[in-house]
Structure formats: C-alpha cells, structure tokens
Design an enzyme around this catalytic site. Structure first.
Site, PDB file in Angstrom:
ATOM      1  N   CYS A 162      30.327  43.614  37.543  1.00 39.97           N
ATOM      2  CA  CYS A 162      30.569  43.834  38.971  1.00 39.97           C
ATOM      3  C   CYS A 162      31.829  44.647  39.243  1.00 39.97           C
ATOM      4  O   CYS A 162      32.092  45.020  40.385  1.00 39.97           O
ATOM      5  CB  CYS A 162      30.668  42.494  39.688  1.00 39.97           C
ATOM      6  SG  CYS A 162      29.423  41.344  39.133  1.00 39.97           S
ATOM      7  N   HIS A 294      35.850  41.425  47.245  1.00 43.12           N
ATOM      8  CA  HIS A 294      34.725  41.329  46.329  1.00 43.12           C
ATOM      9  C   HIS A 294      33.639  40.502  47.031  1.00 43.12           C
ATOM     10  O   HIS A 294      32.475  40.872  47.027  1.00 43.12           O
ATOM     11  CB  HIS A 294      35.154  40.722  45.004  1.00 43.12           C
ATOM     12  CG  HIS A 294      34.096  40.820  43.950  1.00 43.12           C
ATOM     13  ND1 HIS A 294      33.511  42.010  43.620  1.00 43.12           N
ATOM     14  CD2 HIS A 294      33.496  39.884  43.184  1.00 43.12           C
ATOM     15  CE1 HIS A 294      32.595  41.804  42.678  1.00 43.12           C
ATOM     16  NE2 HIS A 294      32.564  40.525  42.405  1.00 43.12           N
ATOM     17  N   GLU A 305      38.935  34.063  45.658  1.00 39.84           N
ATOM     18  CA  GLU A 305      39.471  35.336  46.150  1.00 39.84           C
ATOM     19  C   GLU A 305      40.445  35.101  47.309  1.00 39.84           C
ATOM     20  O   GLU A 305      41.516  35.711  47.360  1.00 39.84           O
ATOM     21  CB  GLU A 305      38.323  36.252  46.598  1.00 39.84           C
ATOM     22  CG  GLU A 305      38.811  37.627  47.033  1.00 39.84           C
ATOM     23  CD  GLU A 305      37.675  38.647  47.160  1.00 39.84           C
ATOM     24  OE1 GLU A 305      36.497  38.252  47.108  1.00 39.84           O
ATOM     25  OE2 GLU A 305      37.997  39.837  47.308  1.00 39.84           O
ATOM     26  N   LYS A 326      29.168  43.340  51.286  1.00 45.68           N
ATOM     27  CA  LYS A 326      27.987  42.882  50.528  1.00 45.68           C
ATOM     28  C   LYS A 326      27.034  42.138  51.442  1.00 45.68           C
ATOM     29  O   LYS A 326      25.838  42.044  51.173  1.00 45.68           O
ATOM     30  CB  LYS A 326      28.408  41.964  49.375  1.00 45.68           C
ATOM     31  CG  LYS A 326      29.014  42.700  48.190  1.00 45.68           C
ATOM     32  CD  LYS A 326      29.255  41.766  47.010  1.00 45.68           C
ATOM     33  CE  LYS A 326      29.851  42.495  45.816  1.00 45.68           C
ATOM     34  NZ  LYS A 326      31.278  42.833  46.001  1.00 45.68           N
ATOM     35  N   HIS A 331      24.772  42.969  46.727  1.00 41.62           N
ATOM     36  CA  HIS A 331      25.670  43.172  45.588  1.00 41.62           C
ATOM     37  C   HIS A 331      25.022  44.201  44.653  1.00 41.62           C
ATOM     38  O   HIS A 331      24.046  43.905  43.978  1.00 41.62           O
ATOM     39  CB  HIS A 331      25.888  41.841  44.881  1.00 41.62           C
ATOM     40  CG  HIS A 331      26.993  41.858  43.873  1.00 41.62           C
ATOM     41  ND1 HIS A 331      27.421  43.005  43.244  1.00 41.62           N
ATOM     42  CD2 HIS A 331      27.771  40.852  43.388  1.00 41.62           C
ATOM     43  CE1 HIS A 331      28.419  42.706  42.407  1.00 41.62           C
ATOM     44  NE2 HIS A 331      28.641  41.408  42.487  1.00 41.62           N
ATOM     45  N   PHE A 390      32.021  39.198  36.346  1.00 39.63           N
ATOM     46  CA  PHE A 390      31.658  38.225  35.314  1.00 39.63           C
ATOM     47  C   PHE A 390      32.305  38.699  34.021  1.00 39.63           C
ATOM     48  O   PHE A 390      32.330  39.897  33.729  1.00 39.63           O
ATOM     49  CB  PHE A 390      30.136  38.234  35.122  1.00 39.63           C
ATOM     50  CG  PHE A 390      29.422  37.211  35.957  1.00 39.63           C
ATOM     51  CD1 PHE A 390      30.080  36.431  36.886  1.00 39.63           C
ATOM     52  CD2 PHE A 390      28.055  37.019  35.784  1.00 39.63           C
ATOM     53  CE1 PHE A 390      29.400  35.493  37.646  1.00 39.63           C
ATOM     54  CE2 PHE A 390      27.364  36.080  36.537  1.00 39.63           C
ATOM     55  CZ  PHE A 390      28.042  35.326  37.465  1.00 39.63           C
TER      56      PHE A 390
END
Lengths: 402, 88
Positions: A162, A294, A305, A326, A331, A390
């Site tokens: 990501c 994010h 976050e 998003k 995403h 990830f």
C-alpha cells in the site's frame, strides 16, 4: 539542494478518467464504490469495489498493444500521456538521457495472471499466449511508459504494497533533488479487481461488505479500488524557465519500517515517517494545514494513524484537516498514494480539501478534523500524504503550494 | 465427554496456540491461549475448511461480529449453529 516540482498530472480510477475528473468527484464528495462487475463475482463474499466503469481498451490501444498491456499498464500509459500533455514538456534527445520512470504497483499484471491460470488449471489448456511474461511482470508499466515517451534514464518499479506509490514518488523526487536526473514520470497503478485478487483479500477478513468509512465509528474494513495516477516531476528552475504549469512543490520525503508485525500497523513507525518528512522538508509542524491520510477504514489503521498524527503534531493536530479519499475511490493498493496525491495538489493549488465521505458517527479514537462528507475551502500552504503498508513499510511525502 | 465437533475445534485452536488439546478448555479465551489476530484468522479458516461452513467473521471488530469468539465454548456453539443451519 535542487527543488522539485510537479508540472503535470494524469489519472484514471473509479472517480473519473482524468486527473481533473477525479478532482471534481473529490470536490463533490462523490463515491465511486459500487457493486463489482467481474467474472465469478457470485463466488465472492466481498462484492463491492471502486471499479473503473465504461472503460474500453480498444478505444485507446491497438490490438497488438493490448496483447502486451495488462490493464495496470494501460492505466499507467493513459495517465502518463495526460500528465505529459499537461506539463507541455518536450522530451528532446538530450533530455531523454536525464529522464526516467518510477512506478509503484503491488501486484503487477494480475488480470493476466488470473486469466492465464484459469486457462491452464481450470480449463486444462496446455498453451498460453506468448506474451504472458512481458504482460504480467511488475515492471511492465514502468517499461512501457519509458518506451512510449523515450525516457532513457533510470526506470524501475517499486512494490511495497500500500506504500508503493509514495515510495515511487519519493524516490523520483530524490533522484531529481540530488541531481541524478532532471525529469521523472512517477506515480502508481494497480488492477487487482479480479477474482483471485479479491478472493485473497477476503481471506484476511479485513474487507468491508458495505462500504469504506474511514475514521467513522461504524467502519468495518477496507474496499479495494483500481486505476492509476502519474505525475511529471521536474527540477524547479528548469520548469520555471520554460514556463511550465507548476502544480505544487515536493519538499520532503521520509521512509521508515516498523520491523514489528506483517499486518498490524505501528504508531511509532508511522510517527517517525511523518516527523521524518517534516524534517526533510524543513517544514514546521504548524505549517501543515492538510494531511491526506492513509485512512483505510480498518479499525487498526485509522486508530493508529490518528494517534501517530497526535504524537507528531501535538496541539496543532486539532488545527489541521485530515481526510481519506479512499472513502470515494477505494484502496488502490500499490496505486493508492498516487491518486491520493491529487487531493493534496487540489488542497494546495485550488484551496479545496477533499472530504472523507460515508462518515456517519464520530469515533473517540479518531478525534481529528476528518472533513466529514463535504469538501471544504481553505488556504493550505503545506500538506502531507501518508502511506503505511502491510509489512510495516511507511512512506510520507511533504508538499508546499507554489 | 466432548463430541466430535468440539474435539475438532479444540484441536484446531490448540494447534494455533502451540498447545496440546488437553491444555485447552471450553472456558479458555483466545487471550488466555495467546492467540493473536493473525492466529484467529487462521483458526477461523481451518474451522471453515474442517466443517465446510462459512463463518461471518470480520477482523475489524471481532467482538462485534455475528460470530461470538468470547471463549472456546462460544466458538463451539456458534460453529454448531452454522453446521445446523447448513444441514437444514
């Protein structure tokens, strides 16, 4: 050190088939997420996504090109074409050796893989198309963009899940800043909305069946999207000298690793990347008016976050805006940071902050100004773009209006 | 005496916890057993495979899922419910 500016942008994703269309949708808070229209969708538990609608590859590419271009490459090529056109940059012979391409993608040619495995395993075919390898390889998009525009300097792809796009853009920025190159095409692309791609994500149990609602108390997971965004990055003096449209300046970039867990995010890793980008840009925390989050819509990411932003910004965290687009385009995994950079440019250049849509109930664990549901006008001088992948790989970009 | 379904679930959970099945009781919680979020997702998968059922479990909010994971007993009850649902 040399300064680096963005002089062109191109995109295609669920919100629109250009950078301008994407920004318009973000401004209107339009959501591009809907029912998936893909083969074997009835065998999936997750049936929504930010899918590109009404796309006809034959309208853009010849039959022989399509034989070599997986959709992830097509999206990158279309976006590159648009970005270069906006920049007005002419790639002369001399410049071609000082220009390259860095494109983020997590999965590469997943349509090609999915279709080919289906042929050989499910349908028992013993032969596949001769161009499967050059079509599916992760670097296909970067290579095809370099070929399409004659860019002969450093070109490669970056795959950090990501964070791929932010890593790619950050590296392109560093190459120009250091003097290694003068022009870079950079961004990200992904086309993971295929049966195998979604089936794999289903297994992790982090996907939402009903929508992406970042920072909202009712959030229940992420929703995948697809598409690309590509930018033209140039050295500032050269861009100014030729009268290029300057969209924003990239001032800083930082990368960190959590070195902790393969899927769970870390507040420390995220905070170090945010603080690192500010330091690299020589940017005071108080300068920052907007953060493109994010913001995946998972319980863990959004909570972590927000805590990281609070840790770095202290009281100023309550005076800045942070939104996750998003919620509108989904995403895009390896392509996500690039599409999200459009929201950062819109904030810096047009003074419009994209909203977090689908927001219904505040979450005390995400108590920042997440610009719920409706875009806002504001004068933004500096902004950040967060990406936390990830595998614990974090990449944050810092930009200023110019 | 534990029935087959219970025995199989305990076996799966024990494997995830790197314990012997007799160290897992119906009152054990996943926390007690040291099973983290990834371990839980793997256990859910193994249970689905063992009984050919589909478990409505979302890792974003394990506590709020339709699938009750408070302890081993609640998991066994939920799985038995899903098996019965499938057979009816």
């Amino acid at each position: 050190m040399r300064r680096v500016v963005i002089t062109g942008a191109g995109a295609i994703n669920a919100l629109g088939a250009s950078a301008a269309a994407t920004c318009e949708a973000m401004r209107e808070g339009r959501c591009g997420i809907g029912p998936l229209d893909i083969r074997d969708v009835d065998r999936l538990m997750i049936r929504i996504g930010g899918q590109i609608r009404g796309y006809d590859e034959t309208a853009h590419f010849s039959r022989s090109e399509i034989a070599l271009f997986d959709p992830f490459t097509q999206y990158a090529l279309l976006s590159s074409r648009e970005a270069l056109a906006q920049s007005g940059l002419e790639i002369t012979e001399a410049l071609s050796y000082r220009a390259g391409v860095i494109i983020g993608t997590s999965g590469g040619g997943l349509h090609t893989q999915d279709e080919s495995y289906r042929l050989v395993y499910q349908e028992g075919k013993n032969r596949v198309h001769p161009f499967i390898v050059p079509r599916l390889m992760n670097n296909a998009a970067a290579s095809q963009v370099s070929m399409a525009h004659g860019l002969k300097g450093p070109s490669y792809c970056v795959a950090t899940a990501c964070s791929s796009s932010n890593h790619a853009i950050g590296q392109a920025f560093q190459l120009i800043r250091s003097g290694a190159t003068d022009v870079m095409l950079t961004g990200g692309t992904e086309s993971m909305l295929v049966f195998g791609g979604i089936k794999a994500w289903e297994g992790l149990r982090v996907m939402s069946k009903d929508g992406c609602r970042p920072f909202c108390k009712t959030r229940n997971g992420m929703v995948q999207g697809e598409g690309a965004a590509i930018f033209v990055l140039e050295e500032y003096e050269a861009a100014r000298a030729r009268g290029a449209p300057i969209l924003a300046e990239i001032c800083g970039f930082a990368m960190t690793s959590d070195a902790a867990d393969i899927v769970m995010p870390s507040q420390d890793g995220a905070a170090r990347a945010i603080a690192g980008a500010l330091a690299d840009a020589g940017m005071a925390a108080e300068e920052v008016g907007y953060i493109n989050a994010h913001g995946t819509g998972t319980t863990a990411n959004d909570r972590t976050e927000c805590a990281a932003v609070r840790q770095v910004f202290g009281d100023h965290a309550d005076r800045l805006m942070i939104s996750s687009t998003k919620s509108m385009h989904g995403h895009l995994i390896g392509g996500t940071g690039a599409v999200e950079l459009l929201a950062v440019i819109m904030a810096l250049r047009d003074g419009i902050v994209a909203p977090t849509v689908g927001y219904v109930e505040p979450d005390p664990e995400c108590d920042l100004d997440v610009v719920p549901n409706v875009a806002r006008e504001a004068r933004i001088g500096a902004a950040l773009s967060n990406a936390f992948a990830f595998g614990g790989l974090n990449a944050v970009l810092a930009l200023r209006a110019i | 005496m534990a029935d087959d379904v219970t025995r199989k679930i305990i076996e799966i959970i024990a494997e995830q916890a790197v314990l012997e099945p007799d160290q897992v009781s119906l009152d054990s919680t996943l926390d007690d057993l040291g099973i983290d979020s990834l371990g839980l997702v793997e256990a859910v998968f193994a249970i689905e495979e063992a009984f050919d059922i589909s478990i409505p479990f979302n890792a974003n909010d394990p506590g709020d899922s339709e699938f009750d994971i408070s302890n081993v007993r609640s998991i066994v009850e939920a799985v038995k419910g899903l098996i019965a649902e499938k057979q009816s």
